[in-house]
Write a protein that holds these residues in place. Structure first.
Motif, PDB file in Angstrom:
ATOM      1  N   VAL A  87       0.843  -1.196   0.000  1.00 14.23           N
ATOM      2  CA  VAL A  87       0.000   0.000   0.000  1.00 14.23           C
ATOM      3  C   VAL A  87       0.880   1.250   0.000  1.00 14.23           C
ATOM      4  O   VAL A  87       0.674   2.184  -0.779  1.00 14.23           O
ATOM      5  CB  VAL A  87      -0.947   0.019   1.210  1.00 14.23           C
ATOM      6  N   ALA A  88       1.864   1.273   0.891  1.00 10.77           N
ATOM      7  CA  ALA A  88       2.743   2.439   0.988  1.00 10.77           C
ATOM      8  C   ALA A  88       3.532   2.644  -0.301  1.00 10.77           C
ATOM      9  O   ALA A  88       3.699   3.780  -0.767  1.00 10.77           O
ATOM     10  CB  ALA A  88       3.691   2.276   2.170  1.00 10.77           C
ATOM     11  N   ALA A  89       4.017   1.564  -0.899  1.00  8.51           N
ATOM     12  CA  ALA A  89       4.751   1.685  -2.165  1.00  8.51           C
ATOM     13  C   ALA A  89       3.841   2.232  -3.261  1.00  8.51           C
ATOM     14  O   ALA A  89       4.260   3.069  -4.071  1.00  8.51           O
ATOM     15  CB  ALA A  89       5.306   0.322  -2.568  1.00  8.51           C
ATOM     16  N   SER A  90       2.583   1.790  -3.278  1.00  7.07           N
ATOM     17  CA  SER A  90       1.618   2.284  -4.260  1.00  7.07           C
ATOM     18  C   SER A  90       1.429   3.794  -4.140  1.00  7.07           C
ATOM     19  O   SER A  90       1.238   4.488  -5.137  1.00  7.07           O
ATOM     20  CB  SER A  90       0.263   1.596  -4.081  1.00  7.07           C
ATOM     21  N   ALA A  91       1.464   4.279  -2.904  1.00  6.38           N
ATOM     22  CA  ALA A  91       1.276   5.707  -2.666  1.00  6.38           C
ATOM     23  C   ALA A  91       2.490   6.521  -3.088  1.00  6.38           C
ATOM     24  O   ALA A  91       2.361   7.617  -3.655  1.00  6.38           O
ATOM     25  CB  ALA A  91       0.981   5.951  -1.188  1.00  6.38           C
ATOM     26  N   ILE A  92       3.684   6.004  -2.833  1.00  5.90           N
ATOM     27  CA  ILE A  92       4.903   6.781  -3.055  1.00  5.90           C
ATOM     28  C   ILE A  92       5.358   6.767  -4.505  1.00  5.90           C
ATOM     29  O   ILE A  92       5.865   7.778  -5.019  1.00  5.90           O
ATOM     30  CB  ILE A  92       6.030   6.262  -2.140  1.00  5.90           C
ATOM     31  N   ILE A  93       5.176   5.669  -5.207  1.00  3.79           N
ATOM     32  CA  ILE A  93       5.686   5.571  -6.584  1.00  3.79           C
ATOM     33  C   ILE A  93       5.199   6.711  -7.478  1.00  3.79           C
ATOM     34  O   ILE A  93       6.009   7.359  -8.153  1.00  3.79           O
ATOM     35  CB  ILE A  93       5.335   4.194  -7.184  1.00  3.79           C
ATOM     36  N   PRO A  94       3.899   7.040  -7.512  1.00  3.42           N
ATOM     37  CA  PRO A  94       3.470   8.103  -8.437  1.00  3.42           C
ATOM     38  C   PRO A  94       4.001   9.486  -8.083  1.00  3.42           C
ATOM     39  O   PRO A  94       4.075  10.355  -8.962  1.00  3.42           O
ATOM     40  CB  PRO A  94       1.938   8.075  -8.325  1.00  3.42           C
ATOM     41  N   VAL A  95       4.361   9.712  -6.823  1.00  6.49           N
ATOM     42  CA  VAL A  95       4.780  11.060  -6.407  1.00  6.49           C
ATOM     43  C   VAL A  95       6.231  11.099  -5.955  1.00  6.49           C
ATOM     44  O   VAL A  95       6.664  12.058  -5.321  1.00  6.49           O
ATOM     45  CB  VAL A  95       3.864  11.587  -5.282  1.00  6.49           C
ATOM     46  N   PHE A  96       7.003  10.090  -6.314  1.00  8.75           N
ATOM     47  CA  PHE A  96       8.390  10.027  -5.878  1.00  8.75           C
ATOM     48  C   PHE A  96       9.207  11.196  -6.412  1.00  8.75           C
ATOM     49  O   PHE A  96      10.196  11.603  -5.808  1.00  8.75           O
ATOM     50  CB  PHE A  96       9.019   8.700  -6.316  1.00  8.75           C
ATOM     51  N   GLY A  97       8.790  11.760  -7.526  1.00 11.52           N
ATOM     52  CA  GLY A  97       9.498  12.893  -8.104  1.00 11.52           C
ATOM     53  C   GLY A  97       9.277  14.203  -7.379  1.00 11.52           C
ATOM     54  O   GLY A  97       9.909  15.214  -7.708  1.00 11.52           O
ATOM     55  N   PHE A  98       8.398  14.210  -6.368  1.00 10.35           N
ATOM     56  CA  PHE A  98       8.082  15.421  -5.620  1.00 10.35           C
ATOM     57  C   PHE A  98       8.533  15.245  -4.174  1.00 10.35           C
ATOM     58  O   PHE A  98       7.963  14.439  -3.439  1.00 10.35           O
ATOM     59  CB  PHE A  98       6.583  15.716  -5.672  1.00 10.35           C
ATOM     60  N   ASP A  99       9.512  16.007  -3.755  1.00  7.05           N
ATOM     61  CA  ASP A  99      10.148  15.792  -2.451  1.00  7.05           C
ATOM     62  C   ASP A  99       9.198  15.934  -1.275  1.00  7.05           C
ATOM     63  O   ASP A  99       9.278  15.184  -0.306  1.00  7.05           O
ATOM     64  CB  ASP A  99      11.323  16.760  -2.274  1.00  7.05           C
ATOM     65  N   ASN A 100       8.313  16.902  -1.312  1.00  6.45           N
ATOM     66  CA  ASN A 100       7.490  17.205  -0.139  1.00  6.45           C
ATOM     67  C   ASN A 100       6.018  16.852  -0.331  1.00  6.45           C
ATOM     68  O   ASN A 100       5.146  17.459   0.286  1.00  6.45           O
ATOM     69  CB  ASN A 100       7.627  18.700   0.210  1.00  6.45           C
ATOM     70  N   TRP A 101       5.750  15.878  -1.171  1.00  2.00           N
ATOM     71  CA  TRP A 101       4.363  15.535  -1.476  1.00  2.00           C
ATOM     72  C   TRP A 101       3.708  14.814  -0.303  1.00  2.00           C
ATOM     73  O   TRP A 101       4.304  13.964   0.348  1.00  2.00           O
ATOM     74  CB  TRP A 101       4.313  14.637  -2.707  1.00  2.00           C
TER      75      TRP A 101
END
Length: 257
Positions: A87-101
């Motif tokens: 679940v956590a990986a699913s959340a982070i992958i799309p926004v990994f390019g944004f440091d403070n998302w």
């Protein structure tokens, strides 16, 4: 009007169902990532496996931050570490390019053991179990429902261009401008919005004429096209770049600022 009535009815069914099941659920609050999770990431999450050492550390910190701000609940099964991790990986992958998302529009994630239908049934004898995930509105605002089976399949199959977890979190990104409409205004400059819509309609037409390798669900609406295309972008980026360079370029501008 009929669509609105049906939508409200579905949300009421979901809300009542979850309330009935809450006593059989296990909640996870402010999860601390344990050392053995790192080997699980390496084994199950290809996106993480491809990162360098510095980016892997950043990915883990982002996961910890995400898990500190959501509650994960299971229904009719005992949560395992791998469920929470995916679940956590699913959340982070799309926004990994944004440091403070961060995701201000998600507080609780409910995981069912299997795919479910529009009556929120997931048992063996339930019919039409086709739903792998959904983002809630109304009484389910700030909640997401995921099928455990669909969540795991998205990470275990490395060649199918699909990932249910990523799909649902992309809907949350889409929703940040106020509407889930397939136009990611928070990711895209205004000057590119019409170019995006022109491309979406072109690609949807190809899908619906059986002239595309993009999953057919992407042809049902602009909303689903954005989520399906984003799955493709993160699961098989080089294939998308080769087969759909125009789409790859626009998604790259969105997700890799």
């Amino acid at each position: 009007m009929l669509y609105i009535i049906l939508t409200i009815g579905l949300l009421v069914i979901v809300y009542n169902f979850i309330n009935k099941k809450k006593n059989t659920s296990k909640n996870i609050h402010k999860v601390e990532i344990e050392d053995h999770w790192y080997s699980l990431l390496e084994e199950h999450v290809l996106f993480y496996k491809k990162l360098n050492t510095e980016d892997r550390l950043h990915f883990k910190k982002r996961m910890q931050s995400f898990l500190s701000n959501v509650t994960i609940t299971s229904v009719d099964f005992e949560l395992e570490d791998i469920d929470v991790l995916l679940v956590a990986a699913s959340a982070i992958i799309p926004v990994f390019g944004f440091d403070n998302w961060s995701y201000p529009n998600i507080k609780k994630i409910i995981i069912y053991p299997d795919y479910f239908n529009y009556d929120m049934e997931f048992t063996k004898d339930a019919k039409d179990k086709l739903i792998g995930g959904m983002v809630g509105n109304g009484p389910l605002e700030n909640k997401m429902i995921l099928s455990r089976k669909a969540l795991h399949h998205g990470f275990s199959n490395k060649t199918d261009k699909g990932n249910t977890g990523i799909h649902e979190f992309v809907h949350l990104i889409d929703k940040l401008d106020g509407d889930i409409d397939g136009v990611p205004k928070v990711l895209m400059e205004n000057k590119n919005l019409m170019l995006w819509l022109d491309l979406v309609y072109e690609k949807m037409e190809a899908i619906n004429n059986n002239k595309s390798d993009i999953r057919s669900y992407g042809g049902t609406s602009e909303v689903e096209f954005f989520a399906v295309a984003s799955e493709y972008f993160f699961e098989r980026p080089m294939l998308l770049k080769r087969k759909h360079p125009d789409l790859y370029k626009m998604l790259h501008q969105c997700f890799v600022p």
